[in-house]
Design a protein around this motif. Structure first.
Motif: not given
Length: 538
Positions: A114-125, A134-138
């Motif tokens: 669940s935490t990792g989802i935020g990390y890969f969204f961060y990399l995507t953004v 990217a930091l905001f979506v994380l």
């Protein structure tokens, strides 16, 4: 130096998000109260102890079960090194007496994903927009109520979105950074792993193909070989972790038809009050916040103006999920988890656009951001408040152990108090053991026991019957089952009405400011009254 600071900030946010998911993660344990968790945990333990890799269960794909089995195998090996376990028999004894610990370890794995989802969204953004966005979506993913709540339970929804988020990340590299075919193949592999966790993520192949064709065909001729590699990557990653779909194909087909029919006719107790797609959107709004839903819509429009192909690819999967679930008269908030792709990514677009236009009104921008965040924060606080309270079933269990003599014969409705059964080791030490049987609710015409609940009661003549509102609320007067499944409703109303007439309510535990969970009622039944019961059959 800037990159190092950002990396430290990312690490801090990830640790913070993981810690948020740990608060209350032991809720209900050592009792086993989540209805879906035992399905996957017991099968994962069977892999470790018996070497039986066949799940014998195909309502869900098998990847989550195998991931848990790997985790449990590592714990077993560490236990052998530490001298805790000498062999598999010791490990089985530990499992028999500490089942709650296995659920806790499994929940930790899901919390990490669940935490990792935020990390890969961060990399995507980061590939798509910029570092600040990217930091905001994380940050947003770390406090999203829907991710926190279901990041504490062992169900396939969070792991499936995790693999989907990795797939989207590889798509963002291919679309924005580097047109190497390997990135599109890796996106296909991850989409296959998402599907290997939950079947409906097979729809992830569509955004992948949109990006591939849109980015490739204008510049190159169509290459059948590349398309074959994409589908091969997808299918191989799926079947590697679901081999028994092929090996035990007849059982897979039978169970897949069974669950498909069940979802089509409806699940008693999970009825959608409105159109299922509308209900799914409502769950998304409750799990993120009204403001973020609106921000997501605006961000979608902004993104479409700037990059049509990428926007269409991103929104396709959530839209298809909405359409698919619109065919099933069943609802649950975890079904809205795939829609977080829309809510988190496109609301980030809005925030970026808004702040770029509010450069000289920074204080106003901060106020708007605070308004956006207030509902998720309040929802998170509510989740923690609930998860830190004692479960009503644990309170009822303690009362039963104090007041009902050991060896008594009990009837317990499914997901009721987690008791120690006579002659069988269970999750509790030094507690009375009982003779009991489980009464399983009828969820529909395809999911029902051979005997009606009252048949079971009359045949077994328990001294006590323990019911809970998680079951009996499904068959209350005025509930959807009364009109949707009238025959089933009559059978269960006959059972509850009979309990009221022949039994004595000796104890009741209700949810309150102190407790969370279903209402638990304990009836004492004199043996002499069973002959007076009239049983209604469907």
């Amino acid at each position: 130096m800037r990159i190092k600071r950002e990396s430290l900030l990312v690490a801090f946010i990830l640790v913070f998000g993981f810690v948020l998911r740990l608060i209350g993660i032991r809720h209900g344990l050592p009792g086993i109260y989540h209805p879906d968790e035992p399905i996957v945990v017991s099968r994962a333990v069977s892999v470790v102890l018996n070497g039986d890799y066949n799940p014998h269960f195909f309502h869900w794909p098998s990847l989550l079960m195998y991931l848990l089995a790997i985790e449990y195998e590592i714990i077993y090996l560490l236990g052998k090194i530490a001298g805790t376990f000498n062999n598999g028999e010791d490990y089985f004894k530990y499992y028999s007496t500490h089942r709650g610990e296995f659920h806790y370890w499994g929940r930790l794995l899901v919390a990490a994903m669940s935490t990792g989802i935020g990390y890969f969204f961060y990399l995507t953004v980061k590939n798509w927009l910029d570092n600040k966005s990217a930091l905001f979506v994380l940050c947003l993913a770390s406090i999203t109520p829907l991710l926190i709540k279901h990041g504490q339970y062992i169900t396939p929804d969070i792991p499936a979105l995790f693999f989907a988020s990795v797939s989207i990340y590889f798509l963002s590299i291919y679309h924005f950074k580097d047109k190497k075919a390997s990135f599109i193949y890796w996106a296909a592999v991850m989409a296959g792993l998402a599907t290997a966790t939950k079947y409906n993520y097979a729809l992830m192949i569509i955004p992948l193909l949109i990006i591939y064709f849109a980015d490739t065909l204008p510049k190159e001729k169509f290459k059948l070989k590349s398309l074959i590699y994409i589908f091969t990557s997808f299918l191989v990653s799926f079947f590697v972790f679901n081999p028994f779909i092929i090996i035990d194909f007849s059982q897979f087909v039978f169970q897949f038809k069974e669950i498909s029919f069940h979802l089509g006719e409806g699940h008693i107790g999970m009825e959608a009050g409105r159109h299922p797609s509308v209900e799914l959107i409502r769950h998304l709004i409750n799990g993120t916040g009204w403001m973020f839903f609106i921000a997501g819509i605006i961000g979608l429009l902004i993104s479409f103006r700037n990059n049509k192909i990428w926007t269409i690819a991103l929104i396709t999967f959530p839209l298809l999920i909405l359409i698919l679930h619109g065919q099933w008269p069943v609802t649950a908030d975890r079904y809205a988890i795939p829609l977080l792709i829309f809510a988190l990514l496109f609301s980030t677009v809005f925030i970026r656009y808004f702040f770029s236009r509010s450069l000289y009104h920074r204080s106003f921008g901060i106020v708007v951001l605070a308004v956006l965040l207030i509902q998720p924060i309040i929802s998170c606080a509510k989740i923690y408040s609930e998860s830190l309270k004692p479960d009503t079933r644990e309170v009822a269990r303690a009362w039963i152990n104090r007041n009902i003599p050991r060896g008594s014969k009990l009837a317990i409705e499914k997901d009721g108090p987690y008791l120690k059964q006579q002659h069988i080791q269970s999750a509790y030490f030094n507690e009375p053991a009982y003779l009991f049987f489980i009464i399983t609710p009828w969820y529909g015409t395809s999911f029902r026991t051979k005997d009606s609940p009252l048949d079971l009661i009359v045949k077994n003549k328990p001294e006590y019957v323990i019911i809970n509102s998680g079951v009996y609320s499904r068959y209350q007067p005025g509930s959807p089952s009364q009109t949707s499944f009238p025959d089933i409703y009559k059978v269960w109303r006959n059972y509850y009405d009979s309990l009221e007439s022949i039994g004595e309510l000796v104890h009741e535990v209700e949810p309150s400011e102190k407790y969370v969970g279903p209402t638990v009622r304990i009836y004492r039944i004199p043996e002499s009254v069973y002959d007076e019961v009239t049983i209604v059959h469907p």
